[in-house]
Scaffold this active site. Structure first.
Site, PDB file in Angstrom:
ATOM      1  N   ASP A 114       1.819   1.182  -2.444  1.00 14.54           N
ATOM      2  CA  ASP A 114       0.913   2.304  -2.188  1.00 14.54           C
ATOM      3  C   ASP A 114       0.973   3.227  -3.400  1.00 14.54           C
ATOM      4  O   ASP A 114       2.004   3.837  -3.677  1.00 14.54           O
ATOM      5  CB  ASP A 114       1.344   3.084  -0.937  1.00 14.54           C
ATOM      6  N   LYS A 117      -6.248   4.413   0.971  1.00 19.72           N
ATOM      7  CA  LYS A 117      -5.336   5.152   1.840  1.00 19.72           C
ATOM      8  C   LYS A 117      -5.673   6.630   1.753  1.00 19.72           C
ATOM      9  O   LYS A 117      -5.860   7.167   0.658  1.00 19.72           O
ATOM     10  CB  LYS A 117      -3.885   4.893   1.418  1.00 19.72           C
ATOM     11  N   LYS A 154      -6.234   2.596   5.146  1.00 14.88           N
ATOM     12  CA  LYS A 154      -4.974   3.048   5.734  1.00 14.88           C
ATOM     13  C   LYS A 154      -5.062   4.543   5.980  1.00 14.88           C
ATOM     14  O   LYS A 154      -5.246   5.321   5.039  1.00 14.88           O
ATOM     15  CB  LYS A 154      -3.791   2.725   4.820  1.00 14.88           C
TER      16      LYS A 154
END
Length: 213
Positions: free
Chosen positions: A90, A152, A181
């Site tokens: 991430d 995300k 996400k």
């Protein structure tokens, strides 16, 4: 919702997290079969060891939480994580560059991390709480075009986390081309399900056990 745990990245990115906390996190991931544990880079080796026979993956972070590192530094950090066996990354984008519309910088860093990841999943954190809607759309399209796997929403360390409206906007922008996400402030089952229904395919939370209990 069936298999809700499979949507959850079971997370502990606290600056004061200790090895005992990571062991607890990994044992909970084994018990409840979460999609992954999401941890700071220093704990990747121990998490890989603890989860070697489990279904849960090991996720760690690049440029976290500010995103204010060079593309070269993000590449190096991603390579370190891959060397240590991480399954997912991430990364945080350079938010200031995005807001200045210096998209060449954002594209370069995403592509470098995707390249460093050697086919592993890359989720790109755009920090929606700091962006206007047109900037969220721009960022989401950059993530999609640069070969990453997920947009995300948030680090959970800025002034706000995921919102249903942001997930819906990202979904409208990227469609089914990549995943979404949602992270930051998701604390109960009802909220998690609402985000999934809005288009999220992963939920980042430190409240995973509470959510599925």
């Amino acid at each position: 919702m069936k298999n809700l745990a499979h949507f959850i990245d079971h997370t502990n990115l606290k600056p004061d997290a200790q090895e005992t906390d990571i062991k607890v996190l990994c044992n909970e991931a084994i018990k409840y079969d979460f999609a992954s544990v999401c941890i700071n880079p220093v704990y990747v080796p121990i998490a890989k060891s603890l989860l070697r026979d489990a279904n849960s993956l090991v996720c760690s972070v690049v440029g976290f939480p500010l995103g204010a590192d060079s593309a070269e530094m993000k590449y190096a950090e991603a390579r370190f994580l891959i060397f240590n066996g991480v399954d997912e990354i991430d990364m945080v984008i350079n938010i200031g560059s995005l807001k200045e519309r210096r998209t060449n910088i954002v594209k370069k860093e995403i592509k470098k991390v995707v390249d460093a990841a050697e086919g592993k999943i890359v989720k790109v954190i755009i920090e929606t709480s700091l962006l206007e809607n047109d900037e969220k759309i721009l960022a989401s399209n950059l993530v999609k075009d640069c070969g990453a796997n997920f947009v995300k929403t948030s680090t959970g360390f800025s002034k706000g986390g995921a919102t249903i409206e942001d997930v819906e906007l990202i979904k409208e922008t990227v469609g089914d081309a990549i995943g979404i996400k949602a992270s930051g402030g998701i604390k109960n089952k009802e909220a998690a399900i609402s985000f999934i229904q809005a288009g999220a395919s992963r939920i980042g939370t430190s409240n995973g056990v509470k959510i599925i209990s």
